[in-house]
Scaffold this motif. Sequence first.
Motif, PDB file in Angstrom:
ATOM      1  N   LYS A   1      13.141  13.176 -16.292  1.00  0.00           N
ATOM      2  CA  LYS A   1      14.193  12.232 -15.922  1.00  0.00           C
ATOM      3  C   LYS A   1      14.381  12.184 -14.416  1.00  0.00           C
ATOM      4  N   SER A   2      14.392  13.357 -13.786  1.00  0.00           N
ATOM      5  CA  SER A   2      14.554  13.407 -12.332  1.00  0.00           C
ATOM      6  C   SER A   2      13.401  12.717 -11.623  1.00  0.00           C
ATOM      7  N   MET A   3      12.190  12.955 -12.099  1.00  0.00           N
ATOM      8  CA  MET A   3      11.003  12.373 -11.470  1.00  0.00           C
ATOM      9  C   MET A   3      10.973  10.856 -11.625  1.00  0.00           C
TER      10      MET A   3
ATOM     11  N   GLU B   1       7.030  16.016  -3.731  1.00  0.00           N
ATOM     12  CA  GLU B   1       6.250  17.259  -3.801  1.00  0.00           C
ATOM     13  C   GLU B   1       6.311  17.914  -5.175  1.00  0.00           C
ATOM     14  N   GLU B   2       7.421  17.739  -5.885  1.00  0.00           N
ATOM     15  CA  GLU B   2       7.569  18.362  -7.199  1.00  0.00           C
ATOM     16  C   GLU B   2       7.250  17.399  -8.340  1.00  0.00           C
ATOM     17  N   TRP B   3       6.844  16.187  -8.004  1.00  0.00           N
ATOM     18  CA  TRP B   3       6.490  15.237  -9.056  1.00  0.00           C
ATOM     19  C   TRP B   3       5.162  15.613  -9.697  1.00  0.00           C
ATOM     20  N   ASN B   4       5.065  15.394 -10.990  1.00  0.00           N
ATOM     21  CA  ASN B   4       3.790  15.551 -11.680  1.00  0.00           C
ATOM     22  C   ASN B   4       3.018  14.251 -11.488  1.00  0.00           C
ATOM     23  N   LEU B   5       1.985  14.289 -10.636  1.00  0.00           N
ATOM     24  CA  LEU B   5       1.276  13.068 -10.279  1.00  0.00           C
ATOM     25  C   LEU B   5       0.537  12.462 -11.465  1.00  0.00           C
ATOM     26  N   CYS B   6       0.145  13.284 -12.415  1.00  0.00           N
ATOM     27  CA  CYS B   6      -0.515  12.762 -13.615  1.00  0.00           C
ATOM     28  C   CYS B   6       0.424  11.799 -14.340  1.00  0.00           C
ATOM     29  N   THR B   7       1.683  12.200 -14.484  1.00  0.00           N
ATOM     30  CA  THR B   7       2.682  11.355 -15.136  1.00  0.00           C
ATOM     31  C   THR B   7       2.991  10.128 -14.291  1.00  0.00           C
ATOM     32  N   VAL B   8       3.159  10.346 -12.984  1.00  0.00           N
ATOM     33  CA  VAL B   8       3.485   9.251 -12.070  1.00  0.00           C
ATOM     34  C   VAL B   8       2.394   8.186 -12.076  1.00  0.00           C
TER      35      VAL B   8
ATOM     36  N   VAL C   1       1.089   4.990 -22.503  1.00  0.00           N
ATOM     37  CA  VAL C   1       1.244   6.434 -22.697  1.00  0.00           C
ATOM     38  C   VAL C   1       0.860   7.124 -21.392  1.00  0.00           C
ATOM     39  N   THR C   2       1.506   8.241 -21.120  1.00  0.00           N
ATOM     40  CA  THR C   2       1.176   9.007 -19.932  1.00  0.00           C
ATOM     41  C   THR C   2       1.296  10.483 -20.259  1.00  0.00           C
ATOM     42  N   TYR C   3       0.502  11.301 -19.584  1.00  0.00           N
ATOM     43  CA  TYR C   3       0.497  12.735 -19.845  1.00  0.00           C
ATOM     44  C   TYR C   3       1.462  13.472 -18.928  1.00  0.00           C
ATOM     45  N   TRP C   4       1.990  14.579 -19.450  1.00  0.00           N
ATOM     46  CA  TRP C   4       2.862  15.451 -18.665  1.00  0.00           C
ATOM     47  C   TRP C   4       2.540  16.900 -19.007  1.00  0.00           C
ATOM     48  N   PHE C   5       2.666  17.774 -18.007  1.00  0.00           N
ATOM     49  CA  PHE C   5       2.551  19.216 -18.239  1.00  0.00           C
ATOM     50  C   PHE C   5       3.442  19.911 -17.221  1.00  0.00           C
ATOM     51  N   ASP C   6       3.829  21.119 -17.543  1.00  0.00           N
ATOM     52  CA  ASP C   6       4.708  21.890 -16.667  1.00  0.00           C
ATOM     53  C   ASP C   6       3.859  22.508 -15.561  1.00  0.00           C
ATOM     54  N   GLN C   7       3.802  21.848 -14.422  1.00  0.00           N
ATOM     55  CA  GLN C   7       2.934  22.312 -13.339  1.00  0.00           C
ATOM     56  C   GLN C   7       3.472  23.541 -12.626  1.00  0.00           C
TER      57      GLN C   7
ATOM     58  N   THR D   1       0.860  -1.180   0.000  1.00  0.00           N
ATOM     59  CA  THR D   1       0.000   0.000   0.000  1.00  0.00           C
ATOM     60  C   THR D   1       0.896   1.229   0.000  1.00  0.00           C
ATOM     61  N   LEU D   2       0.641   2.138  -0.923  1.00  0.00           N
ATOM     62  CA  LEU D   2       1.460   3.335  -1.078  1.00  0.00           C
ATOM     63  C   LEU D   2       0.610   4.574  -0.854  1.00  0.00           C
ATOM     64  N   ASP D   3       1.047   5.420   0.066  1.00  0.00           N
ATOM     65  CA  ASP D   3       0.397   6.710   0.315  1.00  0.00           C
ATOM     66  C   ASP D   3       1.249   7.772  -0.369  1.00  0.00           C
ATOM     67  N   LEU D   4       0.758   8.289  -1.482  1.00  0.00           N
ATOM     68  CA  LEU D   4       1.505   9.249  -2.289  1.00  0.00           C
ATOM     69  C   LEU D   4       0.764  10.579  -2.299  1.00  0.00           C
ATOM     70  N   ASN D   5       1.243  11.509  -1.494  1.00  0.00           N
ATOM     71  CA  ASN D   5       0.608  12.833  -1.409  1.00  0.00           C
ATOM     72  C   ASN D   5      -0.882  12.734  -1.110  1.00  0.00           C
TER      73      ASN D   5
END
Length: 266
Positions: free
Chosen positions: A128-130, A160-167, A176-182, A76-80
């Motif tokens: 890449k960092s994420m 905290e700086e991860w784009n959760l949509c991509t994650v 496929v996964t979406y990304w945007f500059d949050q 079980t993972l609690d992510l934000n």
Amino acid sequence: MSAHDIFVTAARKCLSAGRKSLSASQSLDLAAQVLALDLGLKPALLYDSNGASAGQVQQYLSSLQSSQLLSKSLFTLDLNGNTLIVNPAAARLNVEQLIIHYGNVAVIDICHSLEKPTIADPMRTELKSMTQGLLLLLREMEHLREKAKEPHYTVGDESEEWNLCTVFGLLLGYPVTYWFDQTKSFENCLSMTPLSVTTASATWQADTFDHRCCLYSFSVPTVLFEDVQSKLENWSLCLHERFQQQNILKDLTFCQSTVTLPSVCL
């Protein structure tokens, strides 16, 4: 007590949020999804059926593991504040598809400033960092699992700086996964953009009845469909191969439809 009854009872006992508990149908949907995770057909599941906490979800898993209906491979993972049930090994392999086996997972840039979605470079600094951070997290979860540690993990400040949509796209096993500059905006350019929606469904034969459930559902802007078609075909082929290696779920089917929405919330 039948397996069907055990799954329903465990869901209603462990996952009540206030006065809201899962219906029998919701309990069976969750059971089928969790079984797919345990079989490696899915790398992760985002739990959003009701307001049950990550601790309650872990109690649910532990109850089923005690009944020997699930293995002990799930975390079980609690992510934000978002609760996911994760098969760490399967999720790690999917993230490695992006980092190590470059090109097997497509990242689509949907920044609000764009006229239309575009294919993003997965090796750009932010992505890449994420993804490297996510890979380290999954490896740590696997290590804890091997050491028989508590199968519950809470992600701290590093996300905290991860784009959760991509994650979420990576964890859920989408090709496929979406990304945007949050840092600039949480809005996207998908408004009134035709989207090709792919779903994969299967049937769980529980005791004397069959329960149909959706294992995957994700979208791709139709303007980019040809660009990612090979990834979609590879994903469906791999899923079909994994499906043939088990006998709990059956009748895997894929379906595609097109939708156009005035706004798309991710």
